[in-house]
Design an enzyme around this catalytic site. Structure first.
Site, PDB file in Angstrom:
ATOM      1  N   GLU A   1      31.427 -26.435  18.908  1.00 41.00           N
ATOM      2  CA  GLU A   1      31.924 -27.670  18.277  1.00 41.00           C
ATOM      3  C   GLU A   1      32.212 -27.407  16.818  1.00 41.00           C
ATOM      4  OE1 GLU A   1      29.446 -31.198  18.546  1.00 41.00           O
ATOM      5  OE2 GLU A   1      29.049 -30.806  20.674  1.00 41.00           O
TER       6      GLU A   1
ATOM      7  N   GLU B   1      22.503 -28.899  21.289  1.00 43.84           N
ATOM      8  CA  GLU B   1      21.796 -29.325  20.077  1.00 43.84           C
ATOM      9  C   GLU B   1      20.392 -29.868  20.335  1.00 43.84           C
ATOM     10  OE1 GLU B   1      24.227 -31.965  17.765  1.00 43.84           O
ATOM     11  OE2 GLU B   1      25.811 -30.500  17.538  1.00 43.84           O
TER      12      GLU B   1
HETATM   13  C1  FCB Z   1      27.352 -33.309  17.382  1.00 44.33           C
HETATM   14  C2  FCB Z   1      27.273 -33.752  18.816  1.00 44.33           C
HETATM   15  C3  FCB Z   1      28.536 -34.363  19.344  1.00 44.33           C
HETATM   16  C4  FCB Z   1      29.248 -35.191  18.315  1.00 44.33           C
HETATM   17  C5  FCB Z   1      29.385 -34.448  17.009  1.00 44.33           C
HETATM   18  C6  FCB Z   1      30.112 -35.201  15.938  1.00 44.33           C
HETATM   19  O1  FCB Z   1      26.087 -33.367  16.820  1.00 44.33           O
HETATM   20  O2  FCB Z   1      26.936 -32.684  19.649  1.00 44.33           O
HETATM   21  O3  FCB Z   1      28.217 -35.076  20.493  1.00 44.33           O
HETATM   22  O4  FCB Z   1      28.641 -36.408  18.172  1.00 44.33           O
HETATM   23  O5  FCB Z   1      28.128 -34.083  16.544  1.00 44.33           O
END
Ligand code: FCB
Length: 449
Positions: free
Chosen positions: A350, A163
């Site tokens: 994620e 990110e």
């Molecule tokens: C993302 C991050 C991760 C976590 C999630 C909820 O932005 O990569 O570390 O905090 O959100």
């Protein structure tokens, strides 16, 4: 649900959020240590000093991974464990921790997916400007090359950054994340150096001669206009440029989006983009990682001073983060990337949700999280049926952890962590995911019989 047989299922974590042991075995200070120890930055002035104590409990945590039945585990390496000041001599003890972790994963049949940077920049490099300083990109390349040299025979899946939007715009623009700087121009500059460092690290990987695949993880938002009104559509287009295209286009097309270049140049010239940088940033990668949580709905009303766009307040049910639950957005995003960019394997690196979980009589009844995951799995499966080359899916997160500026107040885990005792308890969502994976294995074995 019917996913391809070779589809990879996993869970994800990151170093600062779970490891603790921030002063052990020679680890140097990171910008998140400094930030979280600065009053007023993190809720409740919480920090990652202990976190989930994973540094000492990694064997127990691998047993949990085994119990859940994942194919793969995504985690990150803390740069200041290997290079306490960000450069110079390798700290062998820091490297040994990751070697032990990876070997244990492999013994358990779990494939590691290693992220090189999940935001814990060595503070000493921040003292020299951090990601605003072009030199940091070259320090990152050296760090990456060292990691490939020492761990490249054990690991076959890598991502350079997690990110970069957050690392740059939240860290240097809004100041909500470390290093807490509020300067939009600095953020744009940081984003460019993060992207440059990505390309340099991919080059280092190819030069290392190690087998394996490398990519980058972007957090993408499904952006929609609030109405069909032209002004709202324009707002959505700008937001998409700021959040998505500013990262997707240089990596996958070798160019920054022209509309955003024009918008940003209105403040200051983008003279930190050198000839040849975009060729480096767009060196071919093997896959793109996508982190997806929610959608954004944009309006021309109540515009912010920099982009000139406003956000519609949530109208759908939200998670504990206040983020709307919108699985359709994942489908839209995946099909859009297939439509608008060159063919590339995709992984969801994620996806998950925070809910205010409570442990009662040894159980956490987090049915909201089960519903969230199920709906998003279905959206992913629908995208695959339409030809999207989605190859794997990592749930965020294995366990409750340090949620950045929110401290320990937001629980994302499928495993509950009691932060006083460090006791771990599989939530209903963890049990649901485990039985989903077990059923899948049974049906695959059935096919092979
Ligand atoms: C993302 C991050 C991760 C976590 C999630 C909820 O932005 O990569 O570390 O905090 O959100």
């Amino acid at each position: 649900m019917n996913f391809p047989q070779d589809f990879v299922w996993g869970v994800a974590t990151s170093s600062y959020q779970i490891e603790g042991a921030t002063r052990e075995d020679g680890r140097g200070e990171s910008i998140w240590d400094r930030f979280s120890h600065t009053p007023g930055k993190v809720m409740g002035m919480e920090n990652g000093d202990v976190a989930c104590d994973h540094y000492h409990r990694y064997e127990e945590d691998i047993a949990l991974l085994k119990q859940i039945g994942v194919d793969s585990y995504r985690f990150s390496i803390a740069w200041p464990r290997l290079f306490p000041t960000g450069e110079g001599e390798l700290n062998g003890k820091g490297l040994d921790f990751y070697k032990r972790l990876i070997e244990k994963l492999l013994q358990n049949g779990i494939q590691p997916l290693v992220t090189l940077y999940h935001w814990d920049l060595p503070q000493k490099l921040q003292d020299k400007g951090g990601w605003v300083n072009r030199d940091t990109a070259y320090r990152f390349q050296e760090y990456a090359a060292t990691v490939f040299r020492h761990l490249g025979d054990l690991v076959t899946m890598w991502t350079t950054h997690n990110e970069p939007w957050c690392a740059s715009f939240l860290g240097y623009g809004k100041g909500e994340h470390a290093p807490g700087i509020q300067d939009h121009y600095a953020a744009v500059q940081a984003s460019h150096h993060l992207l440059l460092s990505h390309g340099l690290a991919v080059q280092a990987f190819r030069e290392s001669g190690k087998n394996g695949r490398i990519g980058i993880t972007l957090n993408l938002s499904a952006a929609y206009p609030a109405t069909d009104d032209e002004e709202d559509q324009k707002a959505a287009r700008i937001w998409d440029g700021y959040f998505n295209r500013w990262f997707l286009d240089p990596v996958l097309k070798g160019e920054y989006p022209q509309d955003m270049v024009e918008l940003y140049s209105r403040y200051q010239p983008l003279d930190f983009i050198f000839d040849g940088d975009l060729e480096t940033i767009s060196v071919p990668i093997d896959f793109l990682g996508i982190n997806y949580y929610s959608r954004s709905v944009l309006t021309a009303e109540d515009p912010d001073p920099i982009l000139g766009v406003g956000h519609q307040k949530p109208v759908l049910p939200t998670t504990d983060m206040g983020w709307e639950v919108y699985p359709e957005g994942l489908y839209d995003l995946l099909t859009r990337i297939k439509r608008e960019y060159k063919p590339i394997d995709l992984y969801i690196t994620e996806n998950g949700a925070a809910y205010p979980d409570e442990l009662k009589d040894g159980e956490v009844e987090d049915w909201d999280r089960v519903d969230y995951l199920k709906a998003h799995f279905e959206a992913a499966e629908r995208a695959i049926r339409e030809g999207v080359p989605l190859k794997g899916y990592y749930v965020w997160s294995l366990m409750d952890n340090f949620e950045w500026a929110y401290g320990y107040s937001k629980r994302f885990g499928i495993v509950y962590v009691d932060f006083r005792t460090q006791e771990r308890t599989l939530k209903k969502s963890g049990k649901w995911f485990a039985s989903f994976l077990a059923n899948r294995k049974r049906s695959i074995d059935g096919v092979y019989e």
